[in-house]
Design an enzyme around this catalytic site. Sequence first.
Site, short mmCIF file in Angstrom:
data_model
loop_
_atom_site.label_atom_id
_atom_site.label_comp_id
_atom_site.label_asym_id
_atom_site.label_seq_id
_atom_site.Cartn_x
_atom_site.Cartn_y
_atom_site.Cartn_z
N LYS A 1 -3.25 -12.26 -9.37
CA LYS A 1 -2.41 -11.45 -10.28
C LYS A 1 -1.03 -11.46 -9.67
O LYS A 1 -0.77 -10.86 -8.63
CB LYS A 1 -2.98 -10.03 -10.35
CG LYS A 1 -2.72 -9.33 -11.66
CD LYS A 1 -1.26 -9.05 -11.96
CE LYS A 1 -0.77 -7.78 -11.32
NZ LYS A 1 0.70 -7.64 -11.41
N GLU B 1 -3.17 -5.25 2.91
CA GLU B 1 -1.89 -5.48 3.61
C GLU B 1 -0.88 -4.55 2.95
O GLU B 1 -0.36 -4.87 1.88
CB GLU B 1 -1.46 -6.94 3.47
CG GLU B 1 -2.35 -7.94 4.19
CD GLU B 1 -2.08 -7.99 5.69
OE1 GLU B 1 -1.17 -7.29 6.17
OE2 GLU B 1 -2.80 -8.74 6.37
N CYS C 1 7.89 -5.57 4.25
CA CYS C 1 6.91 -4.60 4.76
C CYS C 1 7.09 -4.36 6.25
O CYS C 1 6.93 -3.26 6.74
CB CYS C 1 5.50 -5.09 4.48
SG CYS C 1 5.20 -6.75 5.11
N GLU D 1 8.37 5.06 3.91
CA GLU D 1 8.91 3.71 3.71
C GLU D 1 10.06 3.78 2.69
O GLU D 1 9.89 4.34 1.61
CB GLU D 1 7.81 2.77 3.20
CG GLU D 1 8.24 1.32 3.16
CD GLU D 1 7.12 0.39 2.66
OE1 GLU D 1 6.46 0.72 1.68
OE2 GLU D 1 6.96 -0.68 3.27
#
Length: 481
Positions: free
Chosen positions: A179, A254, A288, A383
């Site tokens: 996807k 992840e 990330c 984050e």
Amino acid sequence: MNQLQQGITHWTNYINGEWVDSEQTIKVENPATGDLVGTIACASLEQVDEAVSAARECHNLRLMAGMAPYERMQLLHTIAAGIRALAIRGGQLLCLENGKPLTNAVWEFEEAARYFEYYAGMADKIEGKSIPLGDGLVDFTEYEPFGVSAQVIPWNFPVSLVARSLAPALAAGNSVVIKSPELTPLAVALLAQAMANAKVPKGAVNILCGYGYDTGAALVAHSDIDQIVFTGSVATGQAIMKAATEHVVPCVMELGGKSAGVVFADANIDQVISSAEVGNLFNAGQVCSAMSRLIVHESIYEDVKQRLITRFAGKSVGAGMDEADVTPILTKAQLDKIAAMCVRAKEQGANCLLGGTPVSRAGYFMPPTIIEAQANTDIAQQEVFGPVLVLMKFNTEEQAYTLANGTEFGLVAGVFTQNISLGLRASRALVAGQVFVNEWFAGGISTPFGGVGKSGFGREKGQEALYNYVRTKNIAIRLTP
Ligand code: NAD
């Protein structure tokens, strides 16, 4: 594969070896200008089903699983060559849809090709063990592919991240349904061309675009998938893990990070500044494993702070096509979120030393931003996914570890010191899946990567990652006397 419509290109999905259009379309925008880059078919729920069925059929026919390992190796090398051949065209497309510098976008195709070469080298080395059980018995293990691997990809490095999971999955003999990210799906759609050119068996690779809440959710909740590999945000990871419990499907997660560099008093400050520059500003901080916090010994804090401000202030902000140092934030919504986080930081007592408000121009740009903040502020805990570096100071070694380990994430960490013993001690004390010493983003395809805590579990990259894509079968045989 695609056709021209009113001057822009329309892309389709790749299911069971065919290019398939859908009724619904997703528009893809250039974050540097707001202009339309292209459109792509948004896969319907029936098409998700078709892709999973195609992958299942491919697996049942053992088109990948039963292929001789050396043939799988050759297939992966052919895919790698095909990806490399698309690098210039694909890099331009990726630069436009994602906003990253053109050279980095072209490099993503090179990196993707290298993933296929790396795992091609492992395809014929997936060896089991022989286990001694005494006379009369023979026991051994075999690694078998899971079957249908469902892979959900984020937008920040879409081409490289597709390759990171697809290459080992194919090397191990799985069939895959990907996807792609709805915000940057076009370069990934182009990757499908490399699959078709390499004559990947029908159904072995299916690439769908669609929104997470329907296409993505339908894929991960599908009753006929055997494994999920997810790269993306914590919230989506949590939703996917819930979906996976229904059919007891194993996952690799992840997820995000809030990674810190710890700068000891004896650090080489030039190394620190260069590492902070690449660690925080690469891809406009939309990484990330970005260095999002820098924790500096009080004896050198002022020096590091001033040099960081000077270095970050000199960076150009602009489009990826112009190879600017700091390229756009992907969407207006994300830019607004970053700006709001900076406002909140100030409300919570943080000191904004540089930047902190969006650049007023077309597109979505955030300038390099440096904020001095206490550990308990939101900006030091959450984050940001933008070019925002949080600075903190420490006195004792213990304090440094408490600060660095004091978030719910643990993706990567960094240590800056000239003392090898201290560097090693700190590497062991830092809670993260990977620790860089005197650099940031060291390592590459061959170095295992993944998180602890809310940064996820499982490791991608390196030899270790291949074992995400196989399960162990033990076979015990009693010999006739
Ligand atoms: P996201 O979680 O919003 O989306 C990631 C993907 O998940 C997209 O394809 C999206 O459509 C899909 N998705 C969304 N909801 C879904 C659902 N309910 N079911 C199935 N699929 C769904 O993340 P993003 O904004 O694309 O990426 C940024 C995040 O990814 C950051 O948090 C970043 O740290 C993380 N990331 C992690 C790594 C890593 O290797 N650890 C690498 C890159 C990015």
